[in-house]
Design a protein around this motif. Structure first.
Motif, PDB file in Angstrom:
ATOM      1  N   PHE A 145      15.964  -0.088   6.570  1.00  0.00           N
ATOM      2  CA  PHE A 145      16.849   0.958   6.050  1.00  0.00           C
ATOM      3  C   PHE A 145      17.559   1.693   7.174  1.00  0.00           C
ATOM      4  CE2 PHE A 145      17.926   5.184   4.639  1.00  0.00           C
ATOM      5  CZ  PHE A 145      18.365   5.027   3.325  1.00  0.00           C
ATOM      6  N   THR A 146      16.835   2.040   8.238  1.00  0.00           N
ATOM      7  CA  THR A 146      17.420   2.809   9.338  1.00  0.00           C
ATOM      8  C   THR A 146      18.578   2.049   9.977  1.00  0.00           C
ATOM      9  OG1 THR A 146      15.308   3.907   9.775  1.00  0.00           O
ATOM     10  CG2 THR A 146      16.930   3.910  11.554  1.00  0.00           C
ATOM     11  N   ARG A 147      18.369   0.767  10.266  1.00  0.00           N
ATOM     12  CA  ARG A 147      19.437  -0.022  10.891  1.00  0.00           C
ATOM     13  C   ARG A 147      20.593  -0.240   9.924  1.00  0.00           C
ATOM     14  NH1 ARG A 147      18.323  -6.071  11.965  1.00  0.00           N
ATOM     15  NH2 ARG A 147      16.290  -5.205  12.515  1.00  0.00           N
ATOM     16  N   TRP A 148      20.252  -0.504   8.653  1.00  0.00           N
ATOM     17  CA  TRP A 148      21.294  -0.699   7.633  1.00  0.00           C
ATOM     18  C   TRP A 148      22.184   0.519   7.528  1.00  0.00           C
ATOM     19  CZ3 TRP A 148      20.929   1.837   2.634  1.00  0.00           C
ATOM     20  CH2 TRP A 148      21.948   1.458   1.732  1.00  0.00           C
ATOM     21  N   ALA A 149      21.571   1.711   7.506  1.00  0.00           N
ATOM     22  CA  ALA A 149      22.339   2.945   7.396  1.00  0.00           C
ATOM     23  C   ALA A 149      23.287   3.091   8.587  1.00  0.00           C
ATOM     24  CB  ALA A 149      21.398   4.142   7.316  1.00  0.00           C
ATOM     25  N   ARG A 150      22.786   2.837   9.777  1.00  0.00           N
ATOM     26  CA  ARG A 150      23.620   2.984  10.973  1.00  0.00           C
ATOM     27  C   ARG A 150      24.755   1.978  10.991  1.00  0.00           C
ATOM     28  NH1 ARG A 150      18.325   4.030  14.731  1.00  0.00           N
ATOM     29  NH2 ARG A 150      18.211   6.297  14.396  1.00  0.00           N
ATOM     30  N   GLU A 151      24.490   0.772  10.487  1.00  0.00           N
ATOM     31  CA  GLU A 151      25.560  -0.227  10.418  1.00  0.00           C
ATOM     32  C   GLU A 151      26.648   0.190   9.440  1.00  0.00           C
ATOM     33  OE1 GLU A 151      23.505  -3.813   9.483  1.00  0.00           O
ATOM     34  OE2 GLU A 151      22.844  -4.174  11.554  1.00  0.00           O
ATOM     35  N   LEU A 152      26.273   0.996   8.443  1.00  0.00           N
ATOM     36  CA  LEU A 152      27.252   1.525   7.496  1.00  0.00           C
ATOM     37  C   LEU A 152      28.051   2.678   8.095  1.00  0.00           C
ATOM     38  CD1 LEU A 152      25.139   1.750   4.211  1.00  0.00           C
ATOM     39  CD2 LEU A 152      27.017   0.155   4.648  1.00  0.00           C
ATOM     40  N   GLY A 153      27.591   3.186   9.241  1.00  0.00           N
ATOM     41  CA  GLY A 153      28.210   4.361   9.824  1.00  0.00           C
ATOM     42  C   GLY A 153      27.648   5.650   9.265  1.00  0.00           C
ATOM     43  N   ALA A 154      26.477   5.567   8.605  1.00  0.00           N
ATOM     44  CA  ALA A 154      25.828   6.738   8.012  1.00  0.00           C
ATOM     45  C   ALA A 154      24.639   7.159   8.859  1.00  0.00           C
ATOM     46  CB  ALA A 154      25.377   6.426   6.592  1.00  0.00           C
ATOM     47  N   VAL A 155      24.222   8.394   8.682  1.00  0.00           N
ATOM     48  CA  VAL A 155      23.057   8.921   9.391  1.00  0.00           C
ATOM     49  C   VAL A 155      21.826   8.750   8.496  1.00  0.00           C
ATOM     50  CG1 VAL A 155      21.986  10.950  10.420  1.00  0.00           C
ATOM     51  CG2 VAL A 155      24.464  10.599  10.632  1.00  0.00           C
ATOM     52  N   PRO A 156      20.841   7.951   8.934  1.00  0.00           N
ATOM     53  CA  PRO A 156      19.637   7.764   8.114  1.00  0.00           C
ATOM     54  C   PRO A 156      18.693   8.947   8.248  1.00  0.00           C
ATOM     55  CG  PRO A 156      19.414   6.551  10.167  1.00  0.00           C
ATOM     56  CD  PRO A 156      20.802   7.164  10.175  1.00  0.00           C
ATOM     57  N   GLY A 157      17.903   9.164   7.223  1.00  0.00           N
ATOM     58  CA  GLY A 157      16.908  10.223   7.268  1.00  0.00           C
ATOM     59  C   GLY A 157      15.697   9.833   6.455  1.00  0.00           C
ATOM     60  N   ALA A 158      14.578  10.488   6.736  1.00  0.00           N
ATOM     61  CA  ALA A 158      13.343  10.199   6.016  1.00  0.00           C
ATOM     62  C   ALA A 158      12.527  11.471   5.864  1.00  0.00           C
ATOM     63  CB  ALA A 158      12.523   9.142   6.754  1.00  0.00           C
ATOM     64  N   ASP A 170     -11.618  -3.195  -4.260  1.00  0.00           N
ATOM     65  CA  ASP A 170     -12.349  -2.110  -3.613  1.00  0.00           C
ATOM     66  C   ASP A 170     -11.992  -1.945  -2.134  1.00  0.00           C
ATOM     67  OD1 ASP A 170     -13.739  -1.278  -5.887  1.00  0.00           O
ATOM     68  OD2 ASP A 170     -15.314  -2.775  -5.585  1.00  0.00           O
ATOM     69  N   ASP A 171     -11.130  -2.812  -1.617  1.00  0.00           N
ATOM     70  CA  ASP A 171     -10.726  -2.686  -0.212  1.00  0.00           C
ATOM     71  C   ASP A 171      -9.855  -1.458  -0.013  1.00  0.00           C
ATOM     72  OD1 ASP A 171     -12.086  -4.941   0.459  1.00  0.00           O
ATOM     73  OD2 ASP A 171     -10.327  -6.227   0.702  1.00  0.00           O
ATOM     74  N   THR A 172      -9.871  -0.926   1.192  1.00  0.00           N
ATOM     75  CA  THR A 172      -9.029   0.212   1.546  1.00  0.00           C
ATOM     76  C   THR A 172      -7.661  -0.278   2.011  1.00  0.00           C
ATOM     77  OG1 THR A 172     -10.922   1.561   2.210  1.00  0.00           O
ATOM     78  CG2 THR A 172      -8.770   2.200   3.078  1.00  0.00           C
ATOM     79  N   ILE A 173      -6.624   0.347   1.495  1.00  0.00           N
ATOM     80  CA  ILE A 173      -5.266   0.042   1.928  1.00  0.00           C
ATOM     81  C   ILE A 173      -4.596   1.344   2.370  1.00  0.00           C
ATOM     82  CG2 ILE A 173      -5.052  -1.942   0.383  1.00  0.00           C
ATOM     83  CD1 ILE A 173      -3.296  -0.170  -1.439  1.00  0.00           C
ATOM     84  N   VAL A 174      -3.434   1.219   2.978  1.00  0.00           N
ATOM     85  CA  VAL A 174      -2.658   2.384   3.412  1.00  0.00           C
ATOM     86  C   VAL A 174      -1.410   2.472   2.551  1.00  0.00           C
ATOM     87  CG1 VAL A 174      -1.381   3.449   5.298  1.00  0.00           C
ATOM     88  CG2 VAL A 174      -3.527   2.244   5.763  1.00  0.00           C
ATOM     89  N   SER A 175      -1.154   3.650   1.997  1.00  0.00           N
ATOM     90  CA  SER A 175       0.018   3.854   1.142  1.00  0.00           C
ATOM     91  C   SER A 175       0.939   4.908   1.757  1.00  0.00           C
ATOM     92  CB  SER A 175      -0.403   4.301  -0.263  1.00  0.00           C
ATOM     93  OG  SER A 175      -1.098   3.266  -0.931  1.00  0.00           O
ATOM     94  N   VAL A 176       2.237   4.662   1.612  1.00  0.00           N
ATOM     95  CA  VAL A 176       3.254   5.582   2.119  1.00  0.00           C
ATOM     96  C   VAL A 176       4.275   5.824   1.014  1.00  0.00           C
ATOM     97  CG1 VAL A 176       5.015   6.016   3.884  1.00  0.00           C
ATOM     98  CG2 VAL A 176       3.011   4.617   4.446  1.00  0.00           C
ATOM     99  N   VAL A 177       4.641   7.066   0.818  1.00  0.00           N
ATOM    100  CA  VAL A 177       5.760   7.403  -0.061  1.00  0.00           C
ATOM    101  C   VAL A 177       6.761   8.168   0.791  1.00  0.00           C
ATOM    102  CG1 VAL A 177       6.534   8.626  -2.125  1.00  0.00           C
ATOM    103  CG2 VAL A 177       4.272   7.535  -2.089  1.00  0.00           C
ATOM    104  N   ARG A 178       7.990   7.640   0.893  1.00  0.00           N
ATOM    105  CA  ARG A 178       9.021   8.288   1.713  1.00  0.00           C
ATOM    106  C   ARG A 178      10.320   8.398   0.936  1.00  0.00           C
ATOM    107  NH1 ARG A 178      10.041   5.886   7.652  1.00  0.00           N
ATOM    108  NH2 ARG A 178      10.426   4.021   6.422  1.00  0.00           N
ATOM    109  N   LEU A 179      10.942   9.539   1.051  1.00  0.00           N
ATOM    110  CA  LEU A 179      12.275   9.739   0.513  1.00  0.00           C
ATOM    111  C   LEU A 179      13.256   9.435   1.622  1.00  0.00           C
ATOM    112  CD1 LEU A 179      14.099  10.767  -1.818  1.00  0.00           C
ATOM    113  CD2 LEU A 179      13.831  13.072  -0.860  1.00  0.00           C
ATOM    114  N   ARG A 180      14.243   8.558   1.344  1.00  0.00           N
ATOM    115  CA  ARG A 180      15.215   8.165   2.360  1.00  0.00           C
ATOM    116  C   ARG A 180      16.579   8.760   2.039  1.00  0.00           C
ATOM    117  NH1 ARG A 180      13.250   4.316   5.614  1.00  0.00           N
ATOM    118  NH2 ARG A 180      14.532   5.537   7.061  1.00  0.00           N
ATOM    119  N   PHE A 181      17.317   9.085   3.096  1.00  0.00           N
ATOM    120  CA  PHE A 181      18.605   9.758   2.972  1.00  0.00           C
ATOM    121  C   PHE A 181      19.703   8.975   3.667  1.00  0.00           C
ATOM    122  CE2 PHE A 181      15.271  12.955   2.961  1.00  0.00           C
ATOM    123  CZ  PHE A 181      15.645  13.849   1.973  1.00  0.00           C
ATOM    124  N   LEU A 182      20.912   9.067   3.122  1.00  0.00           N
ATOM    125  CA  LEU A 182      22.134   8.641   3.812  1.00  0.00           C
ATOM    126  C   LEU A 182      22.993   9.887   3.966  1.00  0.00           C
ATOM    127  CD1 LEU A 182      23.200   5.286   2.060  1.00  0.00           C
ATOM    128  CD2 LEU A 182      22.133   5.564   4.308  1.00  0.00           C
TER     129      LEU A 182
END
Length: 248
Positions: A83-96, A119-131
């Motif tokens: 997402f970060t690289r895609w946003a920059r290629e669009l000429g937009a400022v990425p945010g999270a 029952d295994d442990t996993i890692v979860s992330v929830v992020r809001l992304r901005f253009l």
């Protein structure tokens, strides 16, 4: 000569849209105004407007002036671009803005997606992304513990998780995408600033490493008013059943 005129008119209007003199929601000059300015008939004017409409720059409706529309950011889904690289290629400022970074029990659904035990442990992330400061996408990421534990060493608001993990020896080598539309749930509605139940685009991704092991299962929810997905293909097989993606 008429062909040249309509192209000149389209080029002039396009330039005014791109540089911001005509902004989303603004009315395009009327056919009468354009005809007077360019000293031409309405035929070239209509051809110019049709060209801009086909490019997705304006919308027209009977009895109403043409208006500039919000341009959508296009994302190719047959290739993997963070997402970060895609946003920059669009000429937009990425945010999270990270909403969650946690250890949790996999459960049946995530266990099946990641190929681990419930029952295994996993890692979860929830992020809001901005253009450019606009809420654009809500991502829900789930990682095997071996890979995801690395995220506790960084600030996920400041880096591309995909690029960080690649630098730690966990690049995405193969992936599978599925696209559909879903109704915004309560969390989507709050963070993306839409009404609950609003249709949004969902991109589900399964990422594998060089050994073919799944290490990430994610679900990205995009505002369809901002983003559209594209797929480029090399052609159709003689049987008309197969398209080979070649990048977008």
């Amino acid at each position: 000569m008429a062909d040249v005129v309509y192209i000149q008119i389209a080029d002039d209007l396009r330039a005014r849209i791109v540089d911001g003199r005509l902004r989303p929601g603004d009315a395009v000059p009327t056919e009468a105004d354009l005809a007077e300015r360019w000293r031409t008939s309405r035929g070239p004017i209509r051809n110019a407007l049709a060209l801009l409409r086909a490019e997705g720059l304006i919308e027209t409706a009977r009895g109403r002036p043409a208006r500039v529309v919000e341009r959508k950011a296009t994302q190719a889904v047959d290739v993997s671009v963070p997402f970060t690289r895609w946003a920059r290629e669009l000429g937009a400022v990425p945010g999270a803005q990270t909403q969650e970074l946690s250890l949790r029990r996999a459960g049946e659904e995530k266990a099946a997606a990641l190929g681990v035990d419930p029952d295994d442990t996993i890692v979860s992330v929830v992020r809001l992304r901005f253009l450019d400061g606009r809420p654009t996408m809500l991502e829900r990421l789930h990682y095997t513990h071996e890979v995801g534990r690395l995220l506790f060493t960084i600030d996920p608001d400041e880096v591309s998780i995909t690029e960080f993990l690649a630098g730690q020896g966990h690049p995405i080598v193969t992936l599978q995408h599925e696209i559909d539309a879903v109704a915004a749930d309560a969390q989507d509605a709050e963070l993306l600033r839409v009404a609950q139940g609003t249709p949004i685009l969902r991109l589900t991704r399964t990422s594998r490493d060089a050994d073919g092991r799944v290490f990430e299962a994610s679900e990205d929810r995009y505002l369809s008013s901002i983003v559209r997905f594209t797929v480029a293909a090399s052609g159709i097989s003689p049987e008309g059943q197969y398209l080979r993606a070649v990048g977008g």
